[in-house]
Write a protein that holds these residues in place. Structure first.
Motif, PDB file in Angstrom:
ATOM      1  N   ALA A  69       0.806  -1.224   0.000  1.00 41.34           N
ATOM      2  CA  ALA A  69       0.000   0.000   0.000  1.00 41.34           C
ATOM      3  C   ALA A  69       0.838   1.272   0.000  1.00 41.34           C
ATOM      4  CB  ALA A  69      -0.937   0.010   1.204  1.00 41.34           C
ATOM      5  N   TRP A 113      -0.331   6.436   7.815  1.00 43.92           N
ATOM      6  CA  TRP A 113      -1.367   6.167   6.821  1.00 43.92           C
ATOM      7  C   TRP A 113      -1.962   4.781   7.014  1.00 43.92           C
ATOM      8  CZ3 TRP A 113      -2.810   2.780   3.092  1.00 43.92           C
ATOM      9  CH2 TRP A 113      -3.753   3.225   2.155  1.00 43.92           C
ATOM     10  N   ALA A 122      -4.346   4.642   9.872  1.00 42.36           N
ATOM     11  CA  ALA A 122      -5.626   5.299   9.568  1.00 42.36           C
ATOM     12  C   ALA A 122      -6.486   4.458   8.638  1.00 42.36           C
ATOM     13  CB  ALA A 122      -5.366   6.667   8.949  1.00 42.36           C
ATOM     14  N   HIS A 123      -5.852   3.594   7.838  1.00 45.58           N
ATOM     15  CA  HIS A 123      -6.591   2.811   6.856  1.00 45.58           C
ATOM     16  C   HIS A 123      -6.516   1.312   7.144  1.00 45.58           C
ATOM     17  CE1 HIS A 123      -5.739   6.658   4.860  1.00 45.58           C
ATOM     18  NE2 HIS A 123      -6.830   6.441   4.149  1.00 45.58           N
ATOM     19  N   HIS A 129      -8.434  -0.728   8.566  1.00 43.47           N
ATOM     20  CA  HIS A 129      -9.659  -1.482   8.325  1.00 43.47           C
ATOM     21  C   HIS A 129     -10.017  -1.564   6.851  1.00 43.47           C
ATOM     22  CE1 HIS A 129     -10.869   2.707   8.356  1.00 43.47           C
ATOM     23  NE2 HIS A 129     -12.005   2.385   7.768  1.00 43.47           N
ATOM     24  N   GLU A 130      -9.274  -0.850   6.001  1.00 41.33           N
ATOM     25  CA  GLU A 130      -9.614  -0.802   4.579  1.00 41.33           C
ATOM     26  C   GLU A 130      -8.676  -1.618   3.714  1.00 41.33           C
ATOM     27  OE1 GLU A 130      -9.542   3.241   3.450  1.00 41.33           O
ATOM     28  OE2 GLU A 130     -10.952   3.907   4.984  1.00 41.33           O
ATOM     29  N   THR A 131      -7.442  -1.827   4.175  1.00 39.13           N
ATOM     30  CA  THR A 131      -6.438  -2.459   3.321  1.00 39.13           C
ATOM     31  C   THR A 131      -5.924  -3.736   3.925  1.00 39.13           C
ATOM     32  OG1 THR A 131      -4.655  -1.217   4.385  1.00 39.13           O
ATOM     33  CG2 THR A 131      -5.668  -0.239   2.429  1.00 39.13           C
ATOM     34  N   THR A 183      -2.449  -5.470   4.143  1.00 32.02           N
ATOM     35  CA  THR A 183      -1.038  -5.217   3.881  1.00 32.02           C
ATOM     36  C   THR A 183      -0.204  -6.403   4.301  1.00 32.02           C
ATOM     37  OG1 THR A 183      -0.785  -4.199   6.054  1.00 32.02           O
ATOM     38  CG2 THR A 183      -1.342  -2.740   4.227  1.00 32.02           C
TER      39      THR A 183
END
Length: 282
Positions: A229, A266, A269-270, A272-274, A276
């Motif tokens: 990411a 970053w 903050a993300h 829950h979305e990505t 990695t």
């Protein structure tokens, strides 16, 4: 009574593990939920007849190594695995890893270190606690069963973790040397020996590095790896021994540059979305 309890316990634990949880195809319609006895035996590396007798409560002996294999196959957590060992007649076989003795003060320190990734690891490299930054960089740790939440094991057996490390050969050699140094203080411990046996059997790279007999102490190390990411992340790690939890250390990952620090922020903050991939380690 223990044999009857052992039989019932194994049966209920087997019934809750679905084929997809252990990488098996569902196959034809099943008469009972969960895995079949022969599937547990195959995954644990034991004979079908022997496992059937164990689950039937017959008076047979089970070694600690076999019980460990069955516990891993059935995805037992620490209390369940301890219960299994006691029912099978092995008292105090499963050691206290220190996980339950990680104090609230240590956990608060971990939290205060955000956004620097940090974890608490045992001498055997079991990961006992970590902060949000560490979880964002190494999400595999949150998904691993508790009994397999070990940085050496995951590093050498998880394909994404292994291939994403930039300075791979140097870093893996150093990690194995530190692991051997710790092992010398636990020689003869069946849990250490079982982990080493599984690592050598599952990872030719570990087996090769283990055979070098190199030994090292934990110290300042550089870790570079590629995150899908945010790109390359560069850290310097520092090991701090935790006197309140014997034979453990806190490992802090200090970003080596502003790009890495921004990347960690970053990812937090993300988280829950990505999805990695990083490199677990000490």
């Amino acid at each position: 009574m223990k044999r009857t309890d052992l039989a019932a316990f194994l049966r209920t634990r087997r019934e809750r593990v679905t084929p997809d949880m252990v990488g098996l195809a569902p196959g034809p319609r099943r008469r009972t939920p969960g895995l079949r006895r022969e599937e547990v035996a195959q995954l644990a590396g034991v004979g079908v007849t022997w496992y059937t007798w164990l689950e039937q409560g017959r008076p047979i002996n089970a070694s600690t190594q076999v019980l460990d294999a069955i516990a891993r196959t059935l995805r037992l957590d620490t209390p369940e695995r301890q219960h299994l060992f006691r029912l099978a007649g092995h008292q105090e076989i499963v050691p206290d890893t220190g996980r339950d003795r990680v104090t609230c003060e240590i956990r608060e320190i971990l939290d205060q270190l955000n956004p620097m990734p940090a974890s608490v690891a045992s001498a055997r490299h079991d990961i006992l606690a970590w902060n949000a930054a560490y979880a964002a960089i190494f999400p595999e740790i949150a998904d691993a069963p508790e009994c397999e939440r070990n940085s050496i094991w995951l590093t050498f057996t998880h394909p994404n973790l292994f291939t994403k490390l930039v300075n791979r050969e140097r870093e893996l050699a150093g990690a194995v040397a530190v692991f051997r140094g710790a092992h010398s203080r636990h020689s003869g411990d069946p849990h250490w020996d079982d982990l080493i046996r599984r690592l050598c059997g599952n990872s030719p790279d570990f087996a090769r590095l283990w055979a070098t007999q190199d030994v090292a102490d934990p110290g300042r190390r550089e870790k570079f790896f590629v995150n899908e990411a945010v790109g390359e992340l560069r850290f310097t790690t520092t090991s701090l021994y935790c006197s309140s939890v014997p034979d453990t250390r806190m490992v802090v990952y200090t970003p080596a540059d502003e790009a890495t620090r921004s990347g960690v922020v970053w990812l937090m903050a993300h988280a829950h979305e990505t999805v990695t991939h990083g490199m677990l380690g000490d």
